[in-house]
Structures are given as structure tokens and as C-alpha cells.
Motif scaffolding. Structure first.
Motif, PDB file in Angstrom:
ATOM      1  N   ALA A   1     -22.121   6.573 -28.250  1.00  0.00           N
ATOM      2  CA  ALA A   1     -23.379   7.266 -28.516  1.00  0.00           C
ATOM      3  C   ALA A   1     -23.277   8.746 -28.175  1.00  0.00           C
ATOM      4  CB  ALA A   1     -24.512   6.630 -27.710  1.00  0.00           C
ATOM      5  N   VAL A   2     -23.983   9.550 -28.965  1.00  0.00           N
ATOM      6  CA  VAL A   2     -24.080  10.970 -28.658  1.00  0.00           C
ATOM      7  C   VAL A   2     -24.918  11.111 -27.390  1.00  0.00           C
ATOM      8  CG1 VAL A   2     -24.995  13.190 -29.437  1.00  0.00           C
ATOM      9  CG2 VAL A   2     -23.858  11.685 -31.058  1.00  0.00           C
ATOM     10  N   SER A   3     -24.396  11.877 -26.467  1.00  0.00           N
ATOM     11  CA  SER A   3     -25.102  12.110 -25.208  1.00  0.00           C
ATOM     12  C   SER A   3     -25.332  13.605 -25.059  1.00  0.00           C
ATOM     13  CB  SER A   3     -24.269  11.598 -24.031  1.00  0.00           C
ATOM     14  OG  SER A   3     -23.088  12.382 -23.906  1.00  0.00           O
ATOM     15  N   PRO A   4     -26.207  13.988 -24.141  1.00  0.00           N
ATOM     16  CA  PRO A   4     -26.403  15.426 -23.914  1.00  0.00           C
ATOM     17  C   PRO A   4     -25.103  16.140 -23.529  1.00  0.00           C
ATOM     18  CG  PRO A   4     -28.180  14.186 -22.901  1.00  0.00           C
ATOM     19  CD  PRO A   4     -27.174  13.182 -23.394  1.00  0.00           C
ATOM     20  N   MET A   5     -24.239  15.491 -22.756  1.00  0.00           N
ATOM     21  CA  MET A   5     -22.984  16.131 -22.361  1.00  0.00           C
ATOM     22  C   MET A   5     -22.027  16.267 -23.546  1.00  0.00           C
ATOM     23  SD  MET A   5     -23.480  17.136 -19.395  1.00  0.00           S
ATOM     24  CE  MET A   5     -21.884  17.693 -18.868  1.00  0.00           C
TER      25      MET A   5
ATOM     26  N   VAL B   1     -19.688  19.845 -27.679  1.00  0.00           N
ATOM     27  CA  VAL B   1     -19.594  20.313 -29.061  1.00  0.00           C
ATOM     28  C   VAL B   1     -20.081  21.756 -29.153  1.00  0.00           C
ATOM     29  CG1 VAL B   1     -20.524  20.023 -31.403  1.00  0.00           C
ATOM     30  CG2 VAL B   1     -19.795  18.017 -30.091  1.00  0.00           C
ATOM     31  N   ALA B   2     -21.217  22.041 -28.520  1.00  0.00           N
ATOM     32  CA  ALA B   2     -21.775  23.395 -28.564  1.00  0.00           C
ATOM     33  C   ALA B   2     -20.807  24.409 -27.948  1.00  0.00           C
ATOM     34  CB  ALA B   2     -23.126  23.435 -27.845  1.00  0.00           C
ATOM     35  N   LEU B   3     -20.199  24.062 -26.830  1.00  0.00           N
ATOM     36  CA  LEU B   3     -19.269  24.989 -26.180  1.00  0.00           C
ATOM     37  C   LEU B   3     -18.016  25.206 -27.020  1.00  0.00           C
ATOM     38  CD1 LEU B   3     -19.587  23.873 -22.450  1.00  0.00           C
ATOM     39  CD2 LEU B   3     -20.419  26.003 -23.484  1.00  0.00           C
ATOM     40  N   LEU B   4     -17.512  24.130 -27.630  1.00  0.00           N
ATOM     41  CA  LEU B   4     -16.350  24.295 -28.488  1.00  0.00           C
ATOM     42  C   LEU B   4     -16.703  25.137 -29.713  1.00  0.00           C
ATOM     43  CD1 LEU B   4     -13.382  23.690 -28.698  1.00  0.00           C
ATOM     44  CD2 LEU B   4     -13.935  21.631 -29.933  1.00  0.00           C
TER      45      LEU B   4
END
Length: 149
Positions: A127-131, A136-139
Motif C-alpha cells: 500500500a502507498v503510505s505517507p512515507m 517519491v516526492a524527494l526523489l
């Protein structure tokens, strides 16, 4: 095999993609046709795989019956590989290796998270989690910074 060895193999494969992009882009300059360049690249890879199979095959090749009963979508790997090679051969000389591979990585990561989340293509669902979204956002931020500066 320990998980770290798989991480290392994946890392080396990533470095190989950078080498592949540059080598194929240079080959395209000589061939002057991206599709023929991609075909030649695949032919070299095919011969390398044939040699590897001959050298290491420990069991029989799959039968014709097995091959004819494989679902159509399971053959997409080869088609997507050809699409990838053609795309990189066309884009790398125009926008450079870092830009090309940055956008490739962005597409890989976004779709990999989707495939993991939904369990598509036979992947175990994660599952997609906040972490994970933060990762993904940081990459993607890192890719953006490489593209911009």
C-alpha cells in the motif's frame, strides 16, 4: 542470496542504463536512424543472451505449447524494452543523459509505486503510505534539481 546483493545488482543495472543510453546515442549518430539503431542494439543483446543461455542453461527451453499459452500481456516486456531503447536513442542526444534518465526514473518510480499499491502485473501489493509518498516526492525533487541546475 542476501537482499543487499539484490540491491547491488539493481544499482549496477542502473549504471548500465546510463552506459546504454550514451552508447546507443552515439551509435545513432553513426547509423542516422533511431529505429535501425534500436534494432542493432537489440540484436547485440539477443546474441549476448543466446550465448549466456548456451553457457548456463541447466534445463530445457520451454516447449511450444508452454509458449503459446502465455497471456498476451506477459509479452509486453519485450515491446516496452524496444520502446525504451527507441525513446532513449531519440531523446538522449537532444536533451542529454541526465535529463533523459531523470524523466525515465520519474516514470519508473511513479508507475512502480502504482504497480506495488494495486498489485498489478503480479507484484505483491504494498500500500502507498505517507512515507512512500514522501520518498517519491524527494526523489522527484532530486530529479528536478538535476534537470534544473
Amino acid at each position: 542470496m542476501p537482499k543487499e546483493l539484490y540491491f547491488f545488482i539493481a544499482f549496477i543495472a542502473g549504471s548500465g542504463i546510463a552506459v546504454q543510453s550514451g552508447a546507443n546515442a552515439q551509435l545513432r549518430l553513426l547509423i542516422n536512424n533511431p529505429l535501425i539503431t534500436a534494432l542493432l542494439s537489440f540484436l547485440v543483446g539477443t546474441f549476448a543472451l543466446i550465448a549466456l543461455v548456451i553457457a548456463t542453461a541447466s534445463r530445457e527451453l520451454p516447449s511450444w505449447q508452454v509458449l503459446t499459452h502465455i497471456a498476451w500481456w506477459k509479452w509486453l516486456g519485450g515491446i516496452m524494452g524496444a520502446f525504451y531503447i527507441c525513446s532513449v536513442v531519440i531523446t538522449a542526444p537532444k536533451i542529454g543523459a541526465a535529463n533523459t534518465l531523470g524523466f525515465v526514473m520519474a516514470g519508473q518510480l511513479i508507475f512502480a509505486v502504482l504497480f506495488d499499491h494495486f498489485g498489478w502485473l503480479g507484484f505483491q501489493a504494498h500500500a502507498v503510505s505517507p512515507m512512500r509518498l514522501l520518498g517519491v516526492a524527494l526523489l522527484l525533487l532530486g530529479i528536478f534539481l538535476v534537470q534544473k541546475y
